[in-house]
Scaffold this active site. Sequence first.
Site, PDB file in Angstrom:
ATOM      1  N   PHE A 149       0.821  -1.219   0.000  1.00  0.00           N
ATOM      2  CA  PHE A 149       0.000   0.000   0.000  1.00  0.00           C
ATOM      3  C   PHE A 149       0.852   1.265   0.000  1.00  0.00           C
ATOM      4  CE2 PHE A 149      -2.848  -2.954   2.390  1.00  0.00           C
ATOM      5  CZ  PHE A 149      -4.032  -2.782   1.700  1.00  0.00           C
ATOM      6  N   ALA A 150       2.099   1.163   0.477  1.00  0.00           N
ATOM      7  CA  ALA A 150       2.888   2.380   0.744  1.00  0.00           C
ATOM      8  C   ALA A 150       3.046   3.211  -0.519  1.00  0.00           C
ATOM      9  CB  ALA A 150       4.259   1.998   1.300  1.00  0.00           C
ATOM     10  N   LEU A 201       2.515   7.691  -1.995  1.00  0.00           N
ATOM     11  CA  LEU A 201       1.870   9.000  -1.870  1.00  0.00           C
ATOM     12  C   LEU A 201       0.706   9.017  -2.849  1.00  0.00           C
ATOM     13  CD1 LEU A 201       5.105  11.211  -1.792  1.00  0.00           C
ATOM     14  CD2 LEU A 201       3.768  10.373   0.163  1.00  0.00           C
ATOM     15  N   LYS A 202      -0.363   9.755  -2.517  1.00  0.00           N
ATOM     16  CA  LYS A 202      -1.592   9.580  -3.320  1.00  0.00           C
ATOM     17  C   LYS A 202      -2.327  10.866  -3.694  1.00  0.00           C
ATOM     18  CE  LYS A 202      -4.669   9.149   0.621  1.00  0.00           C
ATOM     19  NZ  LYS A 202      -5.857   8.580   1.198  1.00  0.00           N
ATOM     20  N   SER A 256      -4.894   1.729  -9.153  1.00  0.00           N
ATOM     21  CA  SER A 256      -5.980   2.707  -9.077  1.00  0.00           C
ATOM     22  C   SER A 256      -6.722   2.794 -10.402  1.00  0.00           C
ATOM     23  CB  SER A 256      -5.358   4.070  -8.761  1.00  0.00           C
ATOM     24  OG  SER A 256      -6.295   5.105  -8.933  1.00  0.00           O
ATOM     25  N   TYR A 312       0.930  11.229 -10.465  1.00  0.00           N
ATOM     26  CA  TYR A 312       0.494  10.168  -9.547  1.00  0.00           C
ATOM     27  C   TYR A 312       0.014   8.947 -10.333  1.00  0.00           C
ATOM     28  CZ  TYR A 312      -2.624   7.398  -6.669  1.00  0.00           C
ATOM     29  OH  TYR A 312      -3.244   6.326  -6.065  1.00  0.00           O
ATOM     30  N   LYS A 330       1.498   4.785 -10.870  1.00  0.00           N
ATOM     31  CA  LYS A 330       0.768   3.510 -10.752  1.00  0.00           C
ATOM     32  C   LYS A 330       0.917   2.695 -12.034  1.00  0.00           C
ATOM     33  CE  LYS A 330      -0.820   4.048  -6.597  1.00  0.00           C
ATOM     34  NZ  LYS A 330      -0.304   3.205  -5.507  1.00  0.00           N
ATOM     35  N   GLY A 359      -8.541  18.565 -14.688  1.00  0.00           N
ATOM     36  CA  GLY A 359      -8.135  17.155 -14.732  1.00  0.00           C
ATOM     37  C   GLY A 359      -9.251  16.180 -14.397  1.00  0.00           C
TER      38      GLY A 359
HETATM   39  P1  NAD Z   1      -2.706   6.517   2.966  1.00  0.00           P
HETATM   40  O1  NAD Z   1      -1.851   7.700   2.691  1.00  0.00           O
HETATM   41  O2  NAD Z   1      -3.671   6.597   4.098  1.00  0.00           O
HETATM   42  O3  NAD Z   1      -1.788   5.233   3.194  1.00  0.00           O
HETATM   43  C1  NAD Z   1      -0.519   5.089   2.614  1.00  0.00           C
HETATM   44  C2  NAD Z   1       0.439   4.731   3.732  1.00  0.00           C
HETATM   45  O4  NAD Z   1       1.741   4.533   3.184  1.00  0.00           O
HETATM   46  C3  NAD Z   1       0.559   5.831   4.784  1.00  0.00           C
HETATM   47  O5  NAD Z   1       0.392   5.269   6.058  1.00  0.00           O
HETATM   48  C4  NAD Z   1       1.970   6.382   4.599  1.00  0.00           C
HETATM   49  O6  NAD Z   1       2.539   6.818   5.822  1.00  0.00           O
HETATM   50  C5  NAD Z   1       2.683   5.175   4.024  1.00  0.00           C
HETATM   51  N1  NAD Z   1       3.826   5.470   3.145  1.00  0.00           N
HETATM   52  C6  NAD Z   1       3.862   6.304   2.080  1.00  0.00           C
HETATM   53  N2  NAD Z   1       5.075   6.280   1.520  1.00  0.00           N
HETATM   54  C7  NAD Z   1       5.820   5.390   2.228  1.00  0.00           C
HETATM   55  C8  NAD Z   1       7.130   4.903   2.120  1.00  0.00           C
HETATM   56  N3  NAD Z   1       7.952   5.333   1.163  1.00  0.00           N
HETATM   57  N4  NAD Z   1       7.558   3.971   2.993  1.00  0.00           N
HETATM   58  C9  NAD Z   1       6.736   3.513   3.977  1.00  0.00           C
HETATM   59  N5  NAD Z   1       5.478   3.945   4.132  1.00  0.00           N
HETATM   60  C10 NAD Z   1       5.022   4.865   3.260  1.00  0.00           C
HETATM   61  O7  NAD Z   1      -3.463   6.145   1.616  1.00  0.00           O
HETATM   62  P2  NAD Z   1      -4.590   5.072   1.333  1.00  0.00           P
HETATM   63  O8  NAD Z   1      -5.802   5.803   0.886  1.00  0.00           O
HETATM   64  O9  NAD Z   1      -4.685   4.091   2.426  1.00  0.00           O
HETATM   65  O10 NAD Z   1      -3.972   4.393   0.035  1.00  0.00           O
HETATM   66  C11 NAD Z   1      -3.203   3.212   0.087  1.00  0.00           C
HETATM   67  C12 NAD Z   1      -2.710   2.878  -1.310  1.00  0.00           C
HETATM   68  O11 NAD Z   1      -3.827   2.735  -2.182  1.00  0.00           O
HETATM   69  C13 NAD Z   1      -1.813   3.951  -1.933  1.00  0.00           C
HETATM   70  O12 NAD Z   1      -0.799   3.317  -2.667  1.00  0.00           O
HETATM   71  C14 NAD Z   1      -2.751   4.688  -2.860  1.00  0.00           C
HETATM   72  O13 NAD Z   1      -2.075   5.266  -3.937  1.00  0.00           O
HETATM   73  C15 NAD Z   1      -3.667   3.573  -3.315  1.00  0.00           C
HETATM   74  N6  NAD Z   1      -4.993   4.043  -3.744  1.00  0.00           N
HETATM   75  C16 NAD Z   1      -5.735   4.839  -2.912  1.00  0.00           C
HETATM   76  C17 NAD Z   1      -6.973   5.302  -3.333  1.00  0.00           C
HETATM   77  C18 NAD Z   1      -7.795   6.237  -2.472  1.00  0.00           C
HETATM   78  O14 NAD Z   1      -8.635   6.952  -3.015  1.00  0.00           O
HETATM   79  N7  NAD Z   1      -7.609   6.259  -1.145  1.00  0.00           N
HETATM   80  C19 NAD Z   1      -7.473   4.919  -4.580  1.00  0.00           C
HETATM   81  C20 NAD Z   1      -6.701   4.096  -5.396  1.00  0.00           C
HETATM   82  C21 NAD Z   1      -5.455   3.660  -4.961  1.00  0.00           C
HETATM   83  C1  WQD Z   2     -14.969  12.589  -6.601  1.00  0.00           C
HETATM   84  C2  WQD Z   2     -15.967  13.549  -7.251  1.00  0.00           C
HETATM   85  C3  WQD Z   2     -15.013  15.650  -7.912  1.00  0.00           C
HETATM   86  C4  WQD Z   2     -14.096  17.022  -3.836  1.00  0.00           C
HETATM   87  C5  WQD Z   2      -9.265  10.644  -6.760  1.00  0.00           C
HETATM   88  C6  WQD Z   2      -7.965  10.396  -7.461  1.00  0.00           C
HETATM   89  C7  WQD Z   2      -7.874   8.972  -7.893  1.00  0.00           C
HETATM   90  C8  WQD Z   2      -8.147   8.019  -6.739  1.00  0.00           C
HETATM   91  C9  WQD Z   2      -9.373   8.378  -5.969  1.00  0.00           C
HETATM   92  C10 WQD Z   2      -6.092   7.286  -5.794  1.00  0.00           C
HETATM   93  C11 WQD Z   2     -15.414  14.290  -8.469  1.00  0.00           C
HETATM   94  C12 WQD Z   2     -16.036  15.857  -6.814  1.00  0.00           C
HETATM   95  C13 WQD Z   2     -14.514  16.286  -4.932  1.00  0.00           C
HETATM   96  C14 WQD Z   2     -14.789  18.224  -3.519  1.00  0.00           C
HETATM   97  C15 WQD Z   2     -16.268  17.834  -5.385  1.00  0.00           C
HETATM   98  N1  WQD Z   2      -7.096   8.042  -5.774  1.00  0.00           N
HETATM   99  N2  WQD Z   2     -15.577  16.679  -5.685  1.00  0.00           N
HETATM  100  N3  WQD Z   2     -15.850  18.590  -4.298  1.00  0.00           N
HETATM  101  O1  WQD Z   2     -11.149  12.611  -8.342  1.00  0.00           O
HETATM  102  O2  WQD Z   2     -12.578  10.534  -8.590  1.00  0.00           O
HETATM  103  O3  WQD Z   2     -10.333  10.358  -7.640  1.00  0.00           O
HETATM  104  O4  WQD Z   2      -9.361   9.767  -5.635  1.00  0.00           O
HETATM  105  O5  WQD Z   2      -5.751   6.503  -6.647  1.00  0.00           O
HETATM  106  O6  WQD Z   2      -6.609   8.806  -8.411  1.00  0.00           O
HETATM  107  O7  WQD Z   2      -7.906  11.245  -8.601  1.00  0.00           O
HETATM  108  O8  WQD Z   2     -12.108  11.404  -6.301  1.00  0.00           O
HETATM  109  O9  WQD Z   2     -13.122  12.126  -4.191  1.00  0.00           O
HETATM  110  O10 WQD Z   2     -11.513  13.691  -5.355  1.00  0.00           O
HETATM  111  O11 WQD Z   2     -13.754  13.293  -6.350  1.00  0.00           O
HETATM  112  O12 WQD Z   2     -17.209  18.211  -6.037  1.00  0.00           O
HETATM  113  O13 WQD Z   2     -14.443  18.950  -2.556  1.00  0.00           O
HETATM  114  O14 WQD Z   2     -16.294  14.566  -6.297  1.00  0.00           O
HETATM  115  O15 WQD Z   2     -15.061  16.689  -8.837  1.00  0.00           O
HETATM  116  O16 WQD Z   2     -16.470  14.434  -9.382  1.00  0.00           O
HETATM  117  P1  WQD Z   2     -11.578  11.306  -7.833  1.00  0.00           P
HETATM  118  P2  WQD Z   2     -12.577  12.662  -5.467  1.00  0.00           P
END
Ligand code: NAD
Ligand code: WQD
Length: 338
Positions: free
Chosen positions: A80-81, A83-84, A124, A148, A152, A293
């Site tokens: 999971f680690a 930045l997002k 993602s 970002y 991925k 975007g």
């Molecule tokens: P999050 O930031 O809560 O969790 C990521 C964790 O990784 C954090 O605890 C952070 O401290 C740790 N981390 C980051 N870089 C690190 C490193 N170099 N070494 C060790 N630890 C590190 O995010 P999340 O929402 O739980 O997401 C987890 C994963 O899922 C991420 O890779 C993210 O890109 C992916 N993802 C998240 C979403 C979303 O919308 N939340 C959607 C799709 C994919």
């Molecule tokens: C959802 C909808 C916004 C905030 C992002 C990343 C994607 C993935 C998930 C990691 C959109 C609208 C949002 C607000 C709003 N992450 N919105 N007001 O953009 O689908 O995806 O998170 O992989 O990579 O891009 O999710 O929750 O930001 O937005 O109107 O304050 O809500 O425009 O339509 P998104 P989101």
Amino acid sequence: MNILVTGGAGYIGSITCVQLIAAGHRPIILDSLVNAKAEVVNRIEQVSGQRPVFVQADVRDRARLVQTLREHAVDAVIHFAGLKAVGESVAQPWRYYDNNVQGSLVLIDAMREVGIQTLVFSSSATVYAETLDQPLHEGSVISSNSPYGRTKLMAEQIFSDVVAAEPTWSITALRYFNPVGAHPSACLGEDPQGVPNNLMPFIAQVAVGRRSALHIFGNDYPTPDGTGVRDYIHVMDLADGHLAALRYAHGRPGHHVFNLGSGRGLSVLELLSAFGRACGKSLPYEFSPRRPGDLAAFWANPSLAEELLNWRVQRSLDDMCADSWRWQSQNPNGYESS
Ligand code: NAD
Ligand code: WQD
């Protein structure tokens, strides 16, 4: 199994650890805490009755990684680690490539040294190109419009090449759609630092009084109500998806790719109104310009995961909102006050 969970103190990782423990596995968390709090480990113990091993380290620290994999006789890794934050990745792309791409390379290198070949990776839906051909399936065109997203895509490509070179590996990329909600105990949830980038935590902070109104980014999209449409998935369902992927992939070599989503698109206004039902009040909002975007609408075709992983979402939109509200109302400042 002993499972190394990189990023296991984060939002999705911590809840996955609880589900791993419930299924009889032993998670070993490796997290730098760059975007998480140490308190999360106490909360995992509180919910699951078991304290996971916690190693505070960066995934790019190869020596610590090798040592942790050996010391805890790790069988498989969930990675999971990373930045997002999409906007931050545009402003500081070097940090994203270093953390997310280099982190994945160091992990592969350390796993090779120790001889561990099962990896589940957090990918993602952002890897999919913009298309009107919805829902998105694993064969849909990929391409990303942010650094970002490209990290991925690159990591997926690297993993696919690793499997091509050494076919005994089993690497599974899980393409998450929009994770929301919290653990139903209200002990674990999303705790964004600063102004939330994502919709659900922003709505939750409006509901709890930390923000005055939701800004809806665009009401002129070609969608039924003009607001953006996404596929929201309860984080508990997502966590369970990792267990299903592990069950499927462990001992099954190859590069596997699965969408994890509900298969249903919901608009911003629909989510806002469901949250209003959960918290018992209607929430203030105003329309703002589109966010650069953003895409109008995308959602998952989750049938491959249904067929091969025997996984599908179990929780409803109302569950997502109720659990998110319970978490936010019982932890108005996230983990800070603990
Ligand atoms: P999050 O930031 O809560 O969790 C990521 C964790 O990784 C954090 O605890 C952070 O401290 C740790 N981390 C980051 N870089 C690190 C490193 N170099 N070494 C060790 N630890 C590190 O995010 P999340 O929402 O739980 O997401 C987890 C994963 O899922 C991420 O890779 C993210 O890109 C992916 N993802 C998240 C979403 C979303 O919308 N939340 C959607 C799709 C994919
Ligand atoms: C959802 C909808 C916004 C905030 C992002 C990343 C994607 C993935 C998930 C990691 C959109 C609208 C949002 C607000 C709003 N992450 N919105 N007001 O953009 O689908 O995806 O998170 O992989 O990579 O891009 O999710 O929750 O930001 O937005 O109107 O304050 O809500 O425009 O339509 P998104 P989101």
